[in-house]
Structures are given as C-alpha cells and as structure tokens.
Design a protein around this motif. Structure first.
Motif, short mmCIF file in Angstrom:
data_model
loop_
_atom_site.label_atom_id
_atom_site.label_comp_id
_atom_site.label_asym_id
_atom_site.label_seq_id
_atom_site.Cartn_x
_atom_site.Cartn_y
_atom_site.Cartn_z
N TYR A 53 1.00 3.38 1.24
CA TYR A 53 0.97 2.33 2.27
C TYR A 53 1.43 1.00 1.69
O TYR A 53 1.17 0.66 0.54
CB TYR A 53 -0.41 2.21 2.91
CG TYR A 53 -1.56 1.89 2.00
CD1 TYR A 53 -2.02 0.58 1.82
CD2 TYR A 53 -2.24 2.91 1.31
CE1 TYR A 53 -3.10 0.28 1.00
CE2 TYR A 53 -3.32 2.63 0.48
CZ TYR A 53 -3.73 1.32 0.34
OH TYR A 53 -4.81 1.03 -0.49
N ASN A 54 2.17 0.26 2.52
CA ASN A 54 2.66 -1.06 2.16
C ASN A 54 1.52 -2.05 2.35
O ASN A 54 1.04 -2.24 3.47
CB ASN A 54 3.86 -1.42 3.04
CG ASN A 54 4.50 -2.75 2.67
OD1 ASN A 54 3.82 -3.78 2.67
ND2 ASN A 54 5.78 -2.74 2.38
N LEU A 78 -6.95 0.21 1.61
CA LEU A 78 -6.89 0.58 3.02
C LEU A 78 -8.28 0.92 3.52
O LEU A 78 -9.02 1.67 2.87
CB LEU A 78 -5.96 1.78 3.20
CG LEU A 78 -5.60 2.18 4.63
CD1 LEU A 78 -4.70 1.13 5.28
CD2 LEU A 78 -4.90 3.55 4.63
N ARG A 79 -8.65 0.36 4.65
CA ARG A 79 -9.95 0.70 5.22
C ARG A 79 -10.01 2.19 5.53
O ARG A 79 -9.00 2.80 5.90
CB ARG A 79 -10.19 -0.10 6.51
CG ARG A 79 -10.43 -1.58 6.28
CD ARG A 79 -10.58 -2.30 7.58
NE ARG A 79 -10.80 -3.73 7.40
CZ ARG A 79 -10.75 -4.64 8.36
NH1 ARG A 79 -10.45 -4.26 9.60
NH2 ARG A 79 -10.96 -5.91 8.09
N PHE A 106 2.65 -1.89 -2.74
CA PHE A 106 2.16 -0.65 -2.16
C PHE A 106 0.92 -0.17 -2.90
O PHE A 106 0.61 -0.61 -4.01
CB PHE A 106 3.23 0.45 -2.22
CG PHE A 106 3.30 1.15 -3.55
CD1 PHE A 106 2.71 2.40 -3.73
CD2 PHE A 106 3.96 0.57 -4.63
CE1 PHE A 106 2.77 3.05 -4.96
CE2 PHE A 106 4.03 1.21 -5.85
CZ PHE A 106 3.44 2.46 -6.02
N SER A 107 0.23 0.75 -2.27
CA SER A 107 -0.83 1.48 -2.91
C SER A 107 -0.85 2.89 -2.32
O SER A 107 0.03 3.23 -1.51
CB SER A 107 -2.19 0.79 -2.73
OG SER A 107 -3.16 1.38 -3.58
N MET A 108 -1.82 3.70 -2.73
CA MET A 108 -1.87 5.09 -2.31
C MET A 108 -3.30 5.50 -2.05
O MET A 108 -4.24 4.96 -2.64
CB MET A 108 -1.28 5.99 -3.41
CG MET A 108 0.15 5.67 -3.78
SD MET A 108 0.59 6.26 -5.44
CE MET A 108 0.55 8.04 -5.18
N THR A 109 -3.47 6.48 -1.18
CA THR A 109 -4.78 7.03 -0.91
C THR A 109 -4.62 8.48 -0.46
O THR A 109 -3.50 8.97 -0.29
CB THR A 109 -5.51 6.20 0.16
OG1 THR A 109 -6.87 6.64 0.27
CG2 THR A 109 -4.84 6.35 1.54
#
Length: 445
Positions: free
Chosen positions: A164-165, A181-182, A302-305
């Motif tokens: 996700y950005n 991210l919530r 960005f990050s990731m989940t």
C-alpha cells in the motif's frame, strides 16, 4: 470461449513453469563454474534457481557459509527459473548423478517422485545440527513428507501480500499510528477502503496482474479469496475435483465487482502492474512479497501487510522454497553430512534471506530481533501459519500447468470476457483434463 487442447508440449512447459515472477526470481541462465576442491575438503554441489533480487541475498549467505566452513567446498550453480532448472534436476536425480543438495518448490514435491528422484533427509543428522521438526509451522513441515520420510525442508514461504502507498492511504484516512494500515476485516471494509482511495486519486485504487502470456495472477487472487472461504480445489489425495460452486462463485463475483465498479485496474500485465503501483497511480497492489525490491530502490512511499481477511479465514495463496536431496546412488558419508550441515546453517541464517521479502519458515528466525527490525518485511510474518498451498498434485505448485490454465480462465473474469459462472465451468473442465493426463514429467525422466 473454447477450451484449447492440452498438448504434451503445453503440459511439459507448465511443469517447468514461467520465465519469471511467480516465485520472485527473474532467473539467470547457466550455472557457476565448478570450483577446484582442495585436499581434505568435502565437495558440496548446490543447485538453485535464485537469479533475481533474492539471488543477491543467496550469494551473501553462500559467501558467509564458505567463510565459516573452510573444509566444505561449495559449488553453487544457478539455473534459469522454470523448465531448464526442473528438467535438469529431474534428469540428474533419475540418473543418480545429482548434486548433494538443491532447491525445490514445496507444492511441486508430489510431482517430483519422492523416493525415486529425491532422497529423504536424515532427521537425526539434522537434529545434531540443531534443526528439528518443531522449528517449522506444522502444515508446511508436513507438506515436505511422503511415505513416512521427510523429503523437503522448508526454507521460506512466499505468499500473496498487500502493498500500500502510505501517502495515498494517509490522504484517504486509512492509516493508524505511523504508516500502518488500519486493520481491515471483511469484504465490505476492504471495498470501502478501495473507494476511499479512489476518491483521493480519481483512479482505480487497486492493481494486480489481470492478463498476459502465461498469466497466473488471477489464479493466485482467486486461490487467496477461495481459501478464505474454506474451499479446496482438489480432494486431499489430489485425485478428484473438490471445487465448491457457491464458494468459488463468491470469490469470482467479488473479483468481477471490483473491476466493474472501477476499483481495480481491468487490463494490465505483470510488468505493467508493477509500474502502475510504482508510479503512485494506485493505493494498493496485490502480488507476492518478492516485489519489495522493485519499490525499495525507487523511493516509493509504501509498506506491506497481509492480505485482509475478506471472507472468514486469514489465509493467502502461497508456495514455499525448500531444500531437497536429489537422488544419488550410494548417498552417504562426508558429502551427505555436509549437505545436512549446509541446510541447517542456511535455515539458522535466514535473516539475510528475509531481506528479499520471503517469510522464513524456520520459526526461531521470526523471533530474532534482527529480523523484527526489518521493515516492512517483518510486518506480515504471521502469515506463515496461514498459507494456502495447492493440494499435492503433479500438475500443481509454483508456475505449474494448473496455474497457467486456471490463470487464463480467471483472467477473463477480471478483464470482462467471462462471467463468474462461465469461468467456474471452464475451470472444472480444465481440471478434469489435468486429472486425466498422466504425469509427463515422470514419463520424461
């Protein structure tokens, strides 16, 4: 759409797999030149298919192993990802002239003739090097066994994840503390998140591979959603179709909905999807975690989940890289001891491996402070307990003929050329053909 014939050539191509992508490597042709074995050293030949970003991590690990084990002469060979690698490995095992240790995708083990093309590990010998079955998730470890023997030792799992950005998601009000991210639970919440990002950008909020030659992204998306519904594609013995119509249609109808509502990019190939997200055109990107290297080098925020739990179970489509012992006539002695020592050492040093995005299968690594400090690689580590691997069929596993066949079918749902019902009917037809087709890999060797 008419079903194309499943020729022997097409099946054999599927056995080898795609040229790139599904396991996160681009593949480099050829192999390393053999190294001279000095007096008193034990020769250890190691074959693998890591030629992309994770190939760099593997080389770092190999250099460290050599430095710490001067009496073991490691000859590492990197082969082109796909058919060249698996064909050569199978032929080597069939002839009993194989390397001491190699890498295999875990979900492909059933088609690789354990006991004929592969030799079992000596678990007592592994234990003497500090590696035991309890050090792995039970489900992944179990998939490495056959006939009461252990033929594969898992190195990692490489699941579908959600990139996700962080800037776009922040503008959409989707972030909690920092850039996290919530939590998203359920299809309605995920759809709402996509709509929120679309309001910010005026464009589709999600991108994932939907088309292209040997496209497998649609299969991986379907497999993730369908597994969350508790569905199975094949029976446990992989001898019959187990698709649940209601669950399959729920997954396929959701896939159709997000493109029809303009929440996801309708027509984009693998490379194009990477570019769309990398250019900040979408807030979300669904793919394997290996693409982390594409974005770390560009400065994208960005990050990731984990893939959100949309349908009741927190599972994600995945496969695993695993170590195997290709069959050797008279395997044993110092070379076999070296192979077990090598595998154990590599597992204990998978923090380096995790830098490329893969989730280590060796559970102690997941508690290592050095691993926990990796951001965002450690953020989705809990998925190791919730991976959805294919049932153990010869035609399944990473970049397999099943992935290619069903990827083509489910691509039509995303691009609009098939209805969910039509795709389900066609998927069953292609699965029946695969079930009726003798294992050509076995015949080839």
């Amino acid at each position: 759409m008419a079903r194309p014939s499943l020729s022997r050539r097409r099946v054999l191509a599927g056995i080898g797999g795609l040229a790139a992508g599904a396991a996160g490597t681009t593949g480099a042709a050829g192999c390393a030149a053999p190294q001279a074995v000095g007096a008193g050293k034990t020769r250890l030949r190691y074959w693998h298919l890591f030629g992309g970003g994770d190939g760099i991590n593997m080389q770092v690990m190999l250099d460290a192993f050599r430095a710490q084990h001067p009496r073991i002469a490691v000859e590492a060979a990197t082969f082109q990802w796909g058919a060249p690698y698996y064909t050569k490995l199978g032929m080597a095992g069939a002839g009993g002239r194989a390397p001491e240790v190699a890498v295999l995708h875990l979900a492909r083990l059933a088609g690789f003739a354990p006991g004929r093309l592969l030799d079992p590990f000596d678990l007592d010998l592994l234990a003497r090097h500090g590696v035991r079955p309890a050090d792995f998730p039970e489900g992944i470890w179990r998939r490495g066994g056959a006939g009461g023997e252990q033929y594969a030792i898992p190195l990692d799992t490489h699941p579908m994840v959600l990139f996700y950005n962080t800037e776009l998601c922040a503008k959409a009000g989707l972030l909690g503390p920092g850039t996290t991210l919530r939590p998203i639970e359920g299809a309605e919440q995920f759809t709402a998140a996509l709509r929120a990002v679309k309001q910010v950008t005026g464009q589709p909020a999600l991108v994932t591979e939907t088309l292209g030659s040997d496209c497998i992204g649609p299969w991986r998306l379907f497999s993730t959603l369908y597994s969350q519904l508790g569905g199975a594609v094949l029976s446990p013995d992989a001898k019959s179709i187990a698709l649940d119509d209601s669950k399959a249609l729920t997954a396929l109808e959701y896939m159709r909905m997000i493109v029809e509502e303009g929440l996801a990019v309708r027509r984009v190939d693998y490379v194009g999807a990477v570019g769309v997200f990398n250019n900040a055109k979408t807030g979300f990107y669904l793919n394997g975690e290996w693409e982390i290297s594409s974005f770390l080098t560009t400065g994208l925020p960005f990050s990731m989940t984990r893939v959100p739990n949309l349908f009741g179970r927190p599972t994600a489509q995945a496969d695993c890289h695993a170590f195997v012992l290709p069959h050797q006539d008279g395997r044993g002695g110092k070379t076999n001891e070296a192979a077990h020592a090598f595998v154990a050492w590599m597992l204990k040093n998978t923090v380096e491996w995790a830098k490329g995005g893969h989730v280590p299968a060796y559970l102690p690594t997941l508690k290592d402070p050095e691993y926990l400090a990796l951001t965002p690689q450690s953020a989705y580590r809990s998925v190791v307990e919730d991976v959805a691997l294919d049932e153990p069929a010869w035609f399944a596993g990473s970049a397999s003929v099943m992935w290619i066949e069903l990827g083509a079918v489910f691509s039509g749902v995303l691009t609009g050329s098939r209805t969910p019902r039509n795709a389900l009917t066609e998927a069953k037809a292609r699965l029946r053909t695969l079930l009726e087709t003798p294992n050509p890999f076995g015949a080839a060797v």
